[in-house]
Design an enzyme around this catalytic site. Structure first.
Site, mmCIF file in Angstrom:
data_model
loop_
_atom_site.group_PDB
_atom_site.id
_atom_site.type_symbol
_atom_site.label_atom_id
_atom_site.label_comp_id
_atom_site.label_asym_id
_atom_site.label_seq_id
_atom_site.Cartn_x
_atom_site.Cartn_y
_atom_site.Cartn_z
ATOM 1 C CD GLU A 122 28.614 17.388 -6.580
ATOM 2 O OE1 GLU A 122 28.023 17.137 -5.508
ATOM 3 O OE2 GLU A 122 29.687 16.831 -6.913
ATOM 4 C CG HIS A 151 30.222 16.987 -2.777
ATOM 5 N ND1 HIS A 151 29.028 16.418 -3.160
ATOM 6 C CD2 HIS A 151 30.427 16.601 -1.493
ATOM 7 C CE1 HIS A 151 28.527 15.717 -2.154
ATOM 8 N NE2 HIS A 151 29.355 15.813 -1.129
ATOM 9 C CB CYS A 206 29.286 12.251 -1.304
ATOM 10 S SG CYS A 206 29.158 12.535 0.480
#
Length: 231
Positions: free
Chosen positions: A205, A203, A86
């Site tokens: 994560e 994302h 991002c």
């Protein structure tokens, strides 16, 4: 495995990144503040998501002038794997480690939801554990994720197999309706020429455990961890 997560003023996914890396590798990442001038000797560097410097001027433009950036570029030149997610992706384009630019979403709205991605490259440090053309799911949360590249840059990415992920429909088809932000050729993530640097808007994560909605993002971290284990 030794890793580092670089935090800028306005980063808001640095702890998420830290948790994800530790969950996969078992080792606590080193937190690096952007004003430091040297990076520790690590095997992996992550630039997390967020809004560095409030996204003033352009997303990542001020962060690209931070004191840590020369050390980051030196690490990249040594072949250290670097993951930019991002805002981290935006910073990587601003400092020239990845080509192109991230512009305002085509609909001029902030987008926060899960999206489907098709894996386009499985021969990089971060994607080698995915199946070819696998359809995976990850969250996005951005207002400036519209990837743009000049035609010659896009051709180099295509010819070099450096497009890592594309936005797709649930069946893996690359369609206009699946392109959530207007990115050129539905691009959601790209690789460096050496295939050791990955920039992506979704994302990973945030998708590392079933409790978070799935484990598709975990594979990004498993790929680089297993590669480094066998190096």
């Amino acid at each position: 495995m030794r890793s580092a997560v670089i935090t800028f003023p306005g980063s808001n996914c640095d702890r998420d990144m830290e948790v994800a890396i530790k969950a996969v590798t078992g080792s606590q990442p080193i937190r690096v503040w952007h004003q430091e001038t040297t990076l520790p000797d690590v095997d992996l560097i992550a630039l997390p998501g967020g809004f560095s410097y409030g996204d003033y001027l352009r997303c990542g433009a001020i962060a690209a002038r931070s004191a840590i950036i020369p050390g980051l570029i030196r690490a990249a030149n040594r072949g250290v794997p670097i993951l930019g997610v991002c805002n981290g992706f935006q910073i990587l384009t601003e400092i020239g480690l990845l080509p192109g630019a991230l512009m305002r979403n085509a609909g001029l709205n902030f987008i926060c939801r899960d999206v489907n991605l098709r894996v386009e490259a499985t021969d990089s440090a971060f994607t080698r554990q995915y199946g070819d053309k696998a359809v995976i799911r990850m969250p996005v949360a951005h207002q400036d994720g519209n990837y743009f590249a000049e035609p010659h840059t896009l051709a180099a990415l295509e010819d070099g197999g450096r497009i890592a992920f594309r936005y797709c429909d649930p069946d893996g088809k690359i369609t206009k309706s699946a392109n959530i932000n207007g990115s050129t050729s539905n691009i959601a993530g790209i690789l460096s020429e050496e295939r050791t640097i990955l920039g992506m808007m979704p994302h990973p994560e945030r998708m590392i455990d079933d409790a978070l909605g799935g484990r598709d993002g975990r594979v990004v971290f498993e790929s680089v961890f297993k590669l480094l284990e066998t190096a």
